[in-house]
Design an enzyme around this catalytic site. Structure first.
Site, PDB file in Angstrom:
ATOM      1  N   HIS A 139       4.019 -36.746   3.298  1.00  0.00           N
ATOM      2  CA  HIS A 139       3.380 -37.810   2.520  1.00  0.00           C
ATOM      3  C   HIS A 139       2.833 -37.276   1.203  1.00  0.00           C
ATOM      4  CE1 HIS A 139       0.872 -41.644   2.437  1.00  0.00           C
ATOM      5  NE2 HIS A 139       0.342 -40.923   1.455  1.00  0.00           N
ATOM      6  N   GLU A 140       2.063 -36.200   1.290  1.00  0.00           N
ATOM      7  CA  GLU A 140       1.408 -35.680   0.084  1.00  0.00           C
ATOM      8  C   GLU A 140       2.388 -34.958  -0.834  1.00  0.00           C
ATOM      9  OE1 GLU A 140      -1.324 -36.966  -0.276  1.00  0.00           O
ATOM     10  OE2 GLU A 140      -1.827 -37.488   1.792  1.00  0.00           O
TER      11      GLU A 140
END
Length: 260
Positions: A139-140
């Site tokens: 995600h990051e």
């Protein structure tokens, strides 16, 4: 920004993962730093006996466990390796000692991306399972990829909404997660994934910016038609209990992503 279940744009002189936003005059709370207290604490904060007896020394153990899990994901997870290769191919290679940090966070989040330091934050006190850490990393890293490749400006609400849509789309939402979150039913299976993406993106935008829910929804709806179909660099939506992760990793070769 990753949750527990439930203005001039900077112009980099060259592609590098170490470009920074000038924060001299900025209120860092607008970046969600209140959710990541270690970002504000001095490194030489004194340790006391009473603090140790109260369990505060546990942070070091949590940090070591978190870093071991991060290293394992970097070495074994097809999607994490794909994201690392995509960043490297874009001129933004990652040094995991510099660009990934295990820290204490607010209980409501499991990870985040710090655009000022250009670091992925793994919340060692909440992201304890390898599967959770893998999900946070992917995600990051999508935020990091957008910041590197697309000159993402986190102060622009449309930019923020777009990268949160992409991260939710590629790293989180499946029919099962949509069902658990109440974004799916037997009557809207076709729209379940989109609803899940919008719901997760909305939560992230509201946590990162002091704006109304209506403003956040407007931004998400404004950019959704453009950002939802953008599957770069993974190339496909990952379904649970499928070979999609392995297939995405293998297909990275055709896009010039280093798979070593």
């Amino acid at each position: 920004m990753t949750f527990i279940d439930n203005p001039d744009e900077p112009k980099p002189e060259s592609k590098t993962t170490d470009k920074k936003i000038n924060s001299t005059q900025e209120d860092l709370s607008q970046w969600g730093y209140d959710l990541y207290p270690d970002r504000r604490k001095p490194n030489n904060e004194p340790k006391s006996i009473s603090g140790f007896l109260a369990g505060k020394g546990k942070e070091n153990i949590d940090k070591i466990k978190c870093e071991r899990s991060v290293y394992k994901c970097v070495k074994q997870s097809p999607l994490v390796k794909l994201m690392m290769g995509a960043l490297k191919a874009s001129g933004c290679g990652i040094d995991i000692r510099r660009h990934i940090s295990c820290e204490e966070c607010a209980p409501s989040v499991s990870g985040g991306y710090d655009p000022i330091m250009n670091q992925v934050v793994i919340c060692q006190n909440t992201a304890r399972k390898e599967g959770t850490i893998q999900s946070v990393l992917i995600h990051e890293m999508i935020h990091m990829f957008d910041y590197c490749r697309n000159n993402l400006d986190f102060r622009n609400i449309d930019h923020l909404a777009c990268t949160e849509i992409r991260a939710a789309n590629l790293a989180h939402c499946s029919f099962m997660s949509a069902w658990i979150n109440g974004d799916a039913s037997p009557f809207n299976i076709k729209e379940a994934h989109q609803n899940c993406v919008k719901s997760k993106a909305l939560s992230s935008v509201l946590a990162a910016r002091n704006i109304s829910k209506l403003e956040a929804i407007d931004a998400i709806e404004r950019v959704f038609p453009k950002c939802y179909p953008d599957l770069e660099p993974i190339g496909r939506r990952i379904r649970r209990n499928s070979l999609d992760m392995e297939k995405a990793f293998e297909e990275g070769y055709y896009y010039g992503f280093d798979q070593s």
